[in-house]
Design an enzyme around this catalytic site. Structure first.
Site, PDB file in Angstrom:
ATOM      1  N   GLU A 287      -6.932 -10.801  -0.445  1.00  0.00           N
ATOM      2  CA  GLU A 287      -7.243 -11.839   0.570  1.00  0.00           C
ATOM      3  C   GLU A 287      -8.813 -12.753   0.212  1.00  0.00           C
ATOM      4  O   GLU A 287      -8.060 -14.115   0.793  1.00  0.00           O
ATOM      5  CB  GLU A 287      -6.359 -11.756   1.990  1.00  0.00           C
ATOM      6  CG  GLU A 287      -5.555 -12.561   2.245  1.00  0.00           C
ATOM      7  CD  GLU A 287      -4.588 -12.631   3.614  1.00  0.00           C
ATOM      8  OE1 GLU A 287      -3.799 -12.552   3.534  1.00  0.00           O
ATOM      9  OE2 GLU A 287      -5.634 -12.193   5.098  1.00  0.00           O
TER      10      GLU A 287
ATOM     11  N   HIS B 170      -1.733  13.238 -10.291  1.00  0.00           N
ATOM     12  CA  HIS B 170      -0.060  13.763 -10.725  1.00  0.00           C
ATOM     13  C   HIS B 170       0.978  12.028 -10.599  1.00  0.00           C
ATOM     14  O   HIS B 170       1.499  12.161 -11.292  1.00  0.00           O
ATOM     15  CB  HIS B 170       0.561  14.409 -10.182  1.00  0.00           C
ATOM     16  CG  HIS B 170      -0.332  15.853 -10.403  1.00  0.00           C
ATOM     17  ND1 HIS B 170      -0.163  16.853 -11.270  1.00  0.00           N
ATOM     18  CD2 HIS B 170      -1.591  16.849  -9.410  1.00  0.00           C
ATOM     19  CE1 HIS B 170      -0.628  17.965 -10.633  1.00  0.00           C
ATOM     20  NE2 HIS B 170      -1.772  17.751 -10.047  1.00  0.00           N
TER      21      HIS B 170
ATOM     22  N   LYS C 266       5.298 -19.604   3.347  1.00  0.00           N
ATOM     23  CA  LYS C 266       5.824 -19.702   4.437  1.00  0.00           C
ATOM     24  C   LYS C 266       6.822 -21.290   4.236  1.00  0.00           C
ATOM     25  O   LYS C 266       7.845 -21.078   5.177  1.00  0.00           O
ATOM     26  CB  LYS C 266       4.991 -19.562   5.134  1.00  0.00           C
ATOM     27  CG  LYS C 266       4.708 -18.272   4.719  1.00  0.00           C
ATOM     28  CD  LYS C 266       3.623 -17.740   6.791  1.00  0.00           C
ATOM     29  CE  LYS C 266       2.259 -19.023   6.305  1.00  0.00           C
ATOM     30  NZ  LYS C 266       1.470 -18.079   7.906  1.00  0.00           N
TER      31      LYS C 266
END
EC number: 5.3.1.9
Length: 561
Positions: free
Chosen positions: A366, A397, A525
């Protein structure tokens, strides 16, 4: 910039051909660790932090050129400007003063618009201490007189990721018999529903964390939490006065919008302030850290601030060549801009730091995920990397295969502590043996002769060896940093977070971008707000592109509105 050109020339002539294994095996190999590591005693409380950056594709000339780049980019001047409260967030005309939140100098004066902000910071800290101690001691009661046992932080982004990470990291300093911490961030109703499912409303405190108190996800979750709470205490059968009293005892706000806070039902005196010069992703040091203080206690929270302050002082007062955040930032620039590395892995060998990579995924991406320079022109070079990671040894793993033998070079930060809080048998030694082995393996690799010798000892035929050989070769020469703490404590955690914050700052200055705005979160948004009303009826939508129309109409035709 001339310094960039010099580094490019160095990369083409020398840098891209540096082989770390050969460097360690050369006549200078015995001193390489000493030459390219820094052991810094940050403070008595934090102790020593070791940064080993010897397993990087660098030599002395590389580092000298990188330090020249930092000076030419005015890293030192911009650093000083930030600490002094100058408005270096140019697009929002704001100071950048998360460092003021943790300033422990009793005589500090840091001014914004002519006003010293330190008294306000300390006033909020005092209020946090008073409140958290009342709640933790049982002096603060729920509406029925019961002691608070659970705190639910409702926020998103910086109002969530920081407290989540820090409470997890400092879990050893908490006492679940005193307080349990929960977090709700996702607008998906499942997050809230699953969080409150087993909570008792009489003993639960909600913290609503939103600077503006208008953040859609946070306020929607807060309103639903309030509805759940009121329903659990009796709903409409309970008088308005009782409801008002109950809300006042079970909801507090971290905000600057007093009007919306009181409209929600939260008492003015239960609103904790923070300021517009605190960016969300840097706000855990502020009142946003209230859930941390409630969970581990204010003494530990202030130790956390103190650790960060000591790293601030190291960053502010240490020459570039000895400066941990500067060195880490420059190494990131070296790989990002010259080797073309697009990602960086953060790999903490400490389960308490399991959320640390996610926290700095936001903190880094950000901040430096920008394509426009501070002067408004498009950047012509690579900027912020993709940050990711998981705690060791889980990652070994899962995705280490790609780091070891994939086609992409992925610089990695390995983080560990000398001492464990939970020294069960040989667990910690096994953990650290993997920590040491992975950085050695990534640097050293395994060549054809070594693989051949290994398979021959196993008794394999020459034909089988020939078949397996290319699959079992490790090229090595994969870059890593190793960061060693003495022990994960509130102090050392604060210092570690500040180290990464300042590393991000250094890179943003070199790339000439504004690391302290986040306009990239706005467009989605805005569009979501226009789409939301379209989801409440049965009408076919045709106002978007064909893909978006198709997705919305599929949802509407298959949902029960």
């Amino acid at each position: 910039m001339e310094e960039f050109k010099n580094l490019k020339e160095h990369y083409e002539n020398i840098g891209k051909n540096i082989n770390m294994r050969k460097e360690f095996e050369s006549n200078y190999g015995a001193t390489r660790f000493k030459d390219f590591s820094k052991e810094v005693n940050i403070s008595k409380q934090v102790g020593t932090i070791l940064l080993d950056y010897s397993k990087n594709r660098i030599n002395k000339e590389t580092m000298d050129l990188l330090f020249e780049l930092a000076r030419a980019s005015k890293v030192e001047e911009m650093r000083n400007s930030m600490f002094q409260g100058e408005k270096i967030n140019i697009t929002e005309d704001r100071a950048v003063l998360h460092t003021a939140l943790r300033n422990r100098d009793p005589s500090a004066v840091i001014k914004v618009d002519g006003e010293n902000v330190i008294p306000s910071v300390r006033k909020v800290l005092d209020k946090m201490r008073s409140f958290s101690e009342r709640v933790r001691s049982g002096q603060w009661k729920g509406y029925t007189g019961k002691t608070i046992t659970d705190v639910v932080n409702i926020g998103i982004g910086g109002s969530d990721l920081g407290p989540v990470m820090v409470t997890q990291a400092l879990k050893n300093y908490a006492n679940d018999k005193v307080m349990r911490a929960h977090f709700v961030s996702n607008i998906d109703g499942t997050h809230l529903a699953e969080t409150v499912k087993h909570l008792c409303p009489e003993t639960t405190l909600f913290i609503v964390a939103s600077k503006t108190f208008t953040t859609q996800e946070t306020i929607t979750n807060a309103q639903s939490a309030r509805s759940w709470f009121l329903e659990k205490i009796g709903g409409s059968s309970v008088s308005a006065d009782v409801q008002k009293h109950a809300i006042g005892q079970h909801f507090v706000a971290l905000s600057t919008n007093e009007q919306e806070v009181t409209k929600f039902g939260i008492l003015k005196e239960n609103m904790f302030e923070f300021w517009d010069w605190v960016g969300g992703r840097y706000s855990v040091w502020s009142a946003i850290g209230l859930s941390v203080a409630l969970y581990v206690g204010m003494d530990h929270f202030e130790s956390f601030l103190e650790g960060a302050y000591h790293m601030d002082q190291h960053f502010l007062n240490t020459p570039l060549e000895l400066n941990l955040p500067v060195i880490m930032g420059l190494l990131g620039v070296w790989y990002n801009n010259f080797f073309g590395c697009q990602t960086q892995a953060i790999l903490p060998y400490d389960q308490y730091l399991s959320r640390f990579p996610a926290y700095f995924q936001q903190g880094d991406m950000e901040s430096n995920g920008k394509s426009v320079q501070r002067n408004g022109e498009r950047v012509t070079h690579s900027t912020g990397p993709i940050i990711w990671g998981e705690p060791g040894t889980n990652g070994q793993h899962a995705f280490y295969q790609l780091i070891h033998q994939g086609q992409k070079i992925i610089p990695c930060d390995f983080i560990a502590s000398v001492e464990s809080h939970n020294p069960l048998g040989k667990h910690h030694q096994i953990l650290l043996s993997n920590f040491f082995a992975q950085t050695e393996a990534l640097m050293k690799g395994k060549n054809e002769q070594e693989v051949t010798n290994e398979l021959t000892k196993e008794g394999l035929s020459q034909e089988k060896i020939k078949q397996l050989l290319p699959h079992k070769v490790f090229e090595g020469n994969r870059p890593t940093n190793s960061i060693f703490l003495h022990k994960l404590t509130p102090h050392s955690l604060g210092a570690l977070i500040a180290l990464y914050e300042h590393k991000i700052f250094v890179q943003g200055i070199i790339w000439n971008i504004n690391s302290f705005d986040q306009w990239g979160v706005e467009l989605g948004k805005q569009l979501a707000k226009s789409i939301l009303p379209e989801l409440s009826d049965n009408n076919e939508v045709s106002t978007h592109d064909s893909s978006t129309n198709g997705l919305i109409n599929f949802y509407k035709s298959n949902s029960k509105l």
